[in-house]
Design an enzyme around this catalytic site. Structure first.
Site, PDB file in Angstrom:
ATOM      1  N   SER A  51       0.347  -1.165   0.032  1.00 52.85           N
ATOM      2  CA  SER A  51       0.244   0.151   0.107  1.00 52.85           C
ATOM      3  C   SER A  51       0.897   0.725  -0.641  1.00 52.85           C
ATOM      4  CB  SER A  51      -0.794   0.087   1.487  1.00 52.85           C
ATOM      5  OG  SER A  51      -0.266   0.228   3.062  1.00 52.85           O
ATOM      6  N   HIS A  69      -3.284   7.610  -3.602  1.00 56.07           N
ATOM      7  CA  HIS A  69      -3.134   6.147  -2.730  1.00 56.07           C
ATOM      8  C   HIS A  69      -3.100   4.297  -3.360  1.00 56.07           C
ATOM      9  CE1 HIS A  69      -6.066   2.847  -0.701  1.00 56.07           C
ATOM     10  NE2 HIS A  69      -5.268   2.472  -0.112  1.00 56.07           N
ATOM     11  N   THR A 108      -2.691  -3.274  -3.343  1.00 60.59           N
ATOM     12  CA  THR A 108      -3.173  -4.488  -3.834  1.00 60.59           C
ATOM     13  C   THR A 108      -2.818  -5.225  -3.052  1.00 60.59           C
ATOM     14  OG1 THR A 108      -0.897  -4.149  -5.306  1.00 60.59           O
ATOM     15  CG2 THR A 108      -3.681  -4.355  -6.174  1.00 60.59           C
ATOM     16  N   HIS A 141      -9.021   8.572 -13.807  1.00 56.81           N
ATOM     17  CA  HIS A 141     -10.244   7.746 -14.499  1.00 56.81           C
ATOM     18  C   HIS A 141      -9.368   7.567 -16.083  1.00 56.81           C
ATOM     19  CE1 HIS A 141     -12.900   8.066 -11.635  1.00 56.81           C
ATOM     20  NE2 HIS A 141     -12.525   9.627 -10.915  1.00 56.81           N
ATOM     21  N   HIS A 160     -20.087  11.213   8.295  1.00 57.77           N
ATOM     22  CA  HIS A 160     -20.206  12.202   9.271  1.00 57.77           C
ATOM     23  C   HIS A 160     -20.475  13.320   8.100  1.00 57.77           C
ATOM     24  CE1 HIS A 160     -15.932  11.765   9.562  1.00 57.77           C
ATOM     25  NE2 HIS A 160     -16.085  12.105   9.918  1.00 57.77           N
TER      26      HIS A 160
END
Lengths: 280, 280
Positions: B108, B122, B125, B155, B184
Site C-alpha cells: 500500500s 493512494h 493491492t 479515470h 459524517h
C-alpha cells in the site's frame, strides 16, 4: 424534594454553558497576559454555533482558539441535543433498549499546548437521559515528557475533589487508566486522571460533584500551565510532542466513545473533531 | 495447469516486494531531479522492518520519505503475514467462519504532496487466503483543488487498464465512490478511482490485472506530479490542503478496512498509520 427531569435538564445544561464561558474567559486571559511578552496582539476564541440536521433536535456551540502563545489549539464545546439513537447503537446505551429517545447535554475541552513541556489536558462532563439518566465525565492529562511532580499535582487535586464529594477516586482513576489505553500500541494515552459514567446515586449530590470537577479542571490547568509557561523548549522537544499528538488522534478516532456518540447521533463533525490536535 | 497455493503466495508476495522497490526508486528519482532546483541534498526513503509480536506470523517492511521537494510524506508498505483472525473479526471475512487461519500479503502506498495543487494519491493491492482466496486493491486520488483535466486523466488511465483486463471499470469506480465516502460529512474523500475486492475468477488473469494496476499507478502518479510540480502555490492554498488532510485522517481511522484489518491482526501500528498525513 425531588427535582423534575425538566428542571434537571435546565440546571445541568445551564451549568455546562456557564462553565464554557468561564473557561474561555480564563484561557483568553492567559493569552492576553503572556502575549505581552511577545508584544503581539493576543489570540482570541472564535465562536461557532451548530445545530443538528433536524434543528428541532438541538445543537451546540464551540469556541476554538488557535496559534496562541499558550495554546497551539484549545477547543471548548457545549452541546444540548435530543433525538433517537440509531438501532445499531441502542444496545450500548443503558435504558435505550425499549425506547431509543435520548436527551444529552455536556461540555468538553481539549487543550493542546504550544510549549511541548506542558501536557495536553482533557476535561468533559455530561448529563444524559434515556429511560434512565446519569452523569458522566472526567479529566485526564497527556504529557510528552515525564514529570512526576506534575503527575502528583494532578492526582492530588482529583483525589481531593473526589474525597470531598464522597466519590471513589480509586475506582475513577482505574476506570480512566483502562479507558484511555491505546491498545494497538500497548501504552496509556497519558498519565491518567479520573473517568466516571452512569453516575445516578443522588442527583443533587452528583451534580455538585460535576460542578466542582469543572472548577477543579480550571484551577489545575492554571497550575500546570503557570508552572511551565516560562520554560524553554527546542525543536526536538516539539517533534516529540507531535509524535505524542499522533497517538492522541489514533485514540480519539479509533476508540473514543464520545466521538462515536457524536457521529452516531448526527452531531456536528467539526465540533466532534475539535478535540484533535492541529495538523500544523 | 493450476498453480498451487504455495506458488501463488510466492509469486504474489514477490511481486508486491519488487513493486515496492520500483516505486521507491521512481519516487526518489523525482526528489533527486527536483531538489537540484533548490540546490539542496535530495531526501531519501528510510526503511523500517517490522514483524508481528509472534514473529512466526510474518511482518513486513515500509519505506517512508518525509519533507521532500515533491512529497511532504510518502509511505510504501509491504507486508506478508499469517495467523488466526480474532473471533469478533471472523464474520466480516469471507471463508473465515469455520477456520480462522489466514495468510495475506500486499502493498500500500499513500503520497501526500508538498504542492497543495497536487492531489494525494493512494494505491493498494493485496492477496488474501482463508478457506477461500482472492485479490483486492485499488487506486484513488484526493485533490484539495478541483481540476477536471486531472480527474479525466486519472479515470481514463484506470478505465483503460480495466478494459484491457476485462474487468468492469464501471463497477470498480462505483465501489470506490461508495467506499471512500466520508459519511459524517456527507462528502466523498476525493475524486475516486477504482476499488475491488474478492477477485477470484481466474488466478493468473487476476494476478496480471493486479500487476498492471501497479504499473498504472506508477505512470499515472508521474503524470499527475509532472503536470504541476512547477506551479506556484501560497500559504492559503497550503492551509486548504491541511483541512483536506484532516478529513483523510478521519476517514482512515474511522472507516478504513485496511486499518481495521491491520489492528485486528496484530500488525505494526507505525506501518498501519503510515498512510496518515504528517502532523506538521
Amino acid at each position: 424534594m425531588e427535582l423534575s427531569l425538566e428542571i434537571r435538564k435546565n440546571l445541568s445544561s445551564e451549568w455546562f454553558l456557564n462553565l464554557q464561558s468561564a473557561i474561555c474567559k480564563e484561557f483568553e486571559g492567559y493569552e492576553i497576559e503572556f502575549s505581552k511578552r511577545k508584544k503581539t496582539l493576543p489570540k482570541r476564541f472564535k465562536k461557532k454555533i451548530w445545530s443538528k440536521k433536524n434543528s428541532d433536535e438541538g445543537g451546540g456551540q464551540y469556541f476554538i482558539l488557535k496559534n496562541g502563545y499558550v495554546f497551539d489549539q484549545v477547543g471548548v464545546n457545549f452541546s444540548k441535543v435530543q433525538g433517537e439513537f440509531p438501532k445499531n447503537f441502542i444496545s450500548r446505551i443503558p435504558g435505550a433498549m425499549n425506547d431509543p429517545y435520548y436527551w444529552a447535554s455536556g461540555i468538553s475541552v481539549v487543550a493542546h499546548m504550544r510549549n511541548p513541556k506542558i501536557p495536553a489536558i482533557h476535561f468533559n462532563t455530561r448529563f444524559i437521559i434515556t429511560s434512565k439518566s446519569w452523569f458522566g465525565g472526567g479529566m485526564d492529562v497527556t504529557p510528552s515528557y515525564k514529570d512526576n511532580k506534575e503527575k502528583f499535582l494532578v492526582h492530588k487535586n482529583l483525589k481531593e475533589i473526589c474525597k470531598k464529594n464522597n466519590e471513589s477516586y480509586r475506582n475513577y482513576k482505574k476506570w480512566c487508566d483502562k479507558y484511555f489505553y491505546i491498545k494497538h500500541r500497548n501504552e496509556p494515552r497519558g498519565i491518567g486522571g479520573i473517568f466516571f459514567d452512569y453516575l445516578n446515586s443522588n442527583w443533587s449530590k452528583n451534580f455538585k460533584f460535576v460542578r466542582e470537577l469543572g472548577i477543579c479542571f480550571l484551577s489545575t490547568s492554571r497550575e500546570i500551565i503557570y508552572n511551565k509557561i516560562s520554560t524553554n523548549w527546542n525543536k526536538n522537544q516539539k517533534n516529540r510532542q507531535y509524535e505524542k499528538r499522533k497517538r492522541y488522534v489514533e485514540f480519539n478516532l479509533l476508540y473514543d466513545r464520545g466521538t462515536k456518540f457524536g457521529l452516531n447521533t448526527g452531531g456536528n463533525a467539526d465540533a466532534i473533531f475539535m478535540s484533535l490536535p492541529p495538523l500544523k
